[in-house]
Write a protein that holds these residues in place. Structure first.
Motif, PDB file in Angstrom:
ATOM      1  N   LYS A   1      -7.303  -0.978  -6.015  1.00 47.91           N
ATOM      2  CA  LYS A   1      -8.179  -0.071  -5.752  1.00 47.91           C
ATOM      3  C   LYS A   1      -7.030   1.204  -5.458  1.00 47.91           C
ATOM      4  N   GLY A   2      -6.114   1.093  -4.962  1.00 49.30           N
ATOM      5  CA  GLY A   2      -4.924   1.900  -5.141  1.00 49.30           C
ATOM      6  C   GLY A   2      -4.392   2.290  -5.830  1.00 49.30           C
TER       7      GLY A   2
ATOM      8  N   SER B   1      -5.176  -8.210   1.815  1.00 46.51           N
ATOM      9  CA  SER B   1      -5.049  -6.999   0.988  1.00 46.51           C
ATOM     10  C   SER B   1      -5.001  -6.341  -0.104  1.00 46.51           C
TER      11      SER B   1
ATOM     12  N   GLN C   1       1.261  -1.267  -0.361  1.00 47.94           N
ATOM     13  CA  GLN C   1       0.037  -0.004   0.007  1.00 47.94           C
ATOM     14  C   GLN C   1       0.660   1.057  -0.241  1.00 47.94           C
TER      15      GLN C   1
ATOM     16  N   TYR D   1      -7.893   2.847 -12.107  1.00 47.89           N
ATOM     17  CA  TYR D   1      -7.221   2.434 -11.240  1.00 47.89           C
ATOM     18  C   TYR D   1      -7.488   0.337 -11.402  1.00 47.89           C
TER      19      TYR D   1
ATOM     20  N   ASP E   1       0.770   4.018  -2.607  1.00 42.24           N
ATOM     21  CA  ASP E   1       0.367   5.507  -2.578  1.00 42.24           C
ATOM     22  C   ASP E   1       1.769   6.812  -3.275  1.00 42.24           C
TER      23      ASP E   1
ATOM     24  N   PHE F   1      -7.057  -4.053  -1.989  1.00 42.56           N
ATOM     25  CA  PHE F   1      -7.315  -2.638  -1.644  1.00 42.56           C
ATOM     26  C   PHE F   1      -5.946  -2.221  -2.750  1.00 42.56           C
ATOM     27  N   ILE F   2      -5.118  -3.408  -2.609  1.00 43.02           N
ATOM     28  CA  ILE F   2      -3.724  -2.585  -3.374  1.00 43.02           C
ATOM     29  C   ILE F   2      -4.683  -2.342  -5.063  1.00 43.02           C
TER      30      ILE F   2
ATOM     31  N   ASN G   1      -7.674  -1.892 -10.267  1.00 44.44           N
ATOM     32  CA  ASN G   1      -9.173  -2.963 -10.219  1.00 44.44           C
ATOM     33  C   ASN G   1      -9.632  -3.006 -11.783  1.00 44.44           C
TER      34      ASN G   1
END
Length: 370
Positions: free
Chosen positions: A321-322, A315, A36, A255, A40, A318-319, A257
């Motif tokens: 999505k970011g 996780s 993550q 993104y 970022d 979530f990665i 995803n």
């Protein structure tokens, strides 16, 4: 038979091959495991505003006179017998024919002589002319006007309604204002990128980002070149996905995803969920924040980078999505080891089956002959 099966068909390297190749000294790429924090950091590096690249302040007022501008001077005098009076009826005015500012930054005014005007405001030039004429004219009053503002212009070209030189107006001149003055873009904003060239520096951003982010709407300066470029963005997907394709996208921020969803996601029968790889070239300075030993692999100071995402990690989604997808990214999904075993088994059965069938036929023939 066994030797014929040693090479198993595949759409690309396995995850193990990519990982082991990155550990060699002569590896032509750098492998980065995406966390993550990495996602970022990449998002911030991609969002560098134009205000950072070019600065957010105005360099100088567009009301300053420059070399090549055309200047008009009108002189009034409080006497009918003065140098510049209009005649018998008394007070009048004399207009000096408009003249371009010379390479030396000067114009010529009768009786005042050569007057320096470059990089000065009309008010400052007015005061100088009145002072020069004070001993010869009766209470002279001067009006200085810039007829053609040739030095304070920007060039707008590309996919705009009307390309050309756009004069800067006194006050605030921002990027979107100049594009609007040129008639605006000729197509939808999601199909365009805006390139700003100032001196030897050039930056390009999506038009949608310029519209949505106030930081990008920077002050323009004289001699800037603004080009609207038709630039459809796309990414390519290979490997164990539901579809291998080159996909164009309109989103200003896409993104990972969303990118995978556009091709139907991963192929459950083939995909290695730990082997989602994104191939990209990055500036070496940015890569060294993640891999300090990275060195340029191209003459322009960029590095071949392979980003790896592990979806077996809870996780990992979530990665997805970011992690922002960039234009011309290549996404590769490696095959799972089970898929390779299936391929091997299929090759074995394909090779052995004719032999078994032949043996059965031969046995049946022998039985009939007996």
């Amino acid at each position: 038979m066994v030797s014929s099966c040693t090479v198993i068909p595949s759409s690309g390297p396995s995850a193990d091959t990519i990982q082991s190749g990155a550990k060699t000294a002569e590896a032509p790429y750098v492998l980065v495991n995406v966390t993550q924090a990495v996602a970022d950091m990449l998002a911030k590096s991609q969002e560098r505003p134009l205000s950072v690249a070019f600065g957010s302040s105005r360099k100088k007022s567009s009301s300053r006179i420059g070399v090549g501008d055309v200047v008009s001077v009108v002189i009034w005098e409080a006497s009918q017998n003065g140098l510049f009076s209009s005649g018998e009826k008394g007070i009048g005015a004399a207009q000096i024919p408009p003249q371009p500012v010379s390479e030396n930054g000067t114009i010529v005014v009768p009786y005042a002589g050569v007057v320096r005007v470059a990089d000065r405001s009309p008010q400052e030039v007015k005061a100088d002319i009145e002072k020069a004429l004070s001993g010869m004219a009766v209470e002279p009053q001067v009006l200085v006007n810039v007829v053609a503002n040739n030095s304070n212009t920007v060039t707008v070209t590309g996919e705009v309604a009307k390309s050309g030189l756009i004069p800067l107006l006194p006050g605030d001149n921002r990027l979107l204002d100049v594009i609007a003055t040129a008639g605006g873009p000729r197509m939808e904003s999601h199909q365009l990128a805006v390139q700003i060239t100032r001196g030897s520096k050039s930056e390009t951003i999506p038009m949608e980002r310029l519209i949505s982010d106030p930081r990008e709407n920077i002050h323009v300066q004289s001699s800037d070149v603004i080009t609207l470029i038709r630039q459809p963005r796309s990414f390519t997907v290979f490997g164990a996905s539901m579809a291998n394709a080159s996909v164009q996208f309109d989103e200003s921020q896409l993104y990972l995803n969303q990118a995978l969803a556009k091709v139907g996601g991963l192929n459950d029968d083939r995909a290695n969920a730990r082997g989602i790889f994104i191939y990209r070239r990055e500036p070496v300075d940015m890569v060294r924040k993640m891999v300090p030993t990275a060195h340029p692999t191209h003459a322009d100071g960029t590095v071949n980078v392979i980003y790896q995402v592990d979806l077996k990690d809870p996780s990992g989604f979530f990665i997805l999505k970011g992690f922002k997808v960039s234009n011309r990214d290549l996404i590769y999904i490696a095959n799972s080891s089970l898929a390779e075993i299936r391929k091997f088994s299929t090759l074995i059965s394909t090779t052995v089956s004719p032999i078994v069938q032949g043996a059965a036929v031969a046995s049946n023939i022998n039985d009939l002959s007996n």
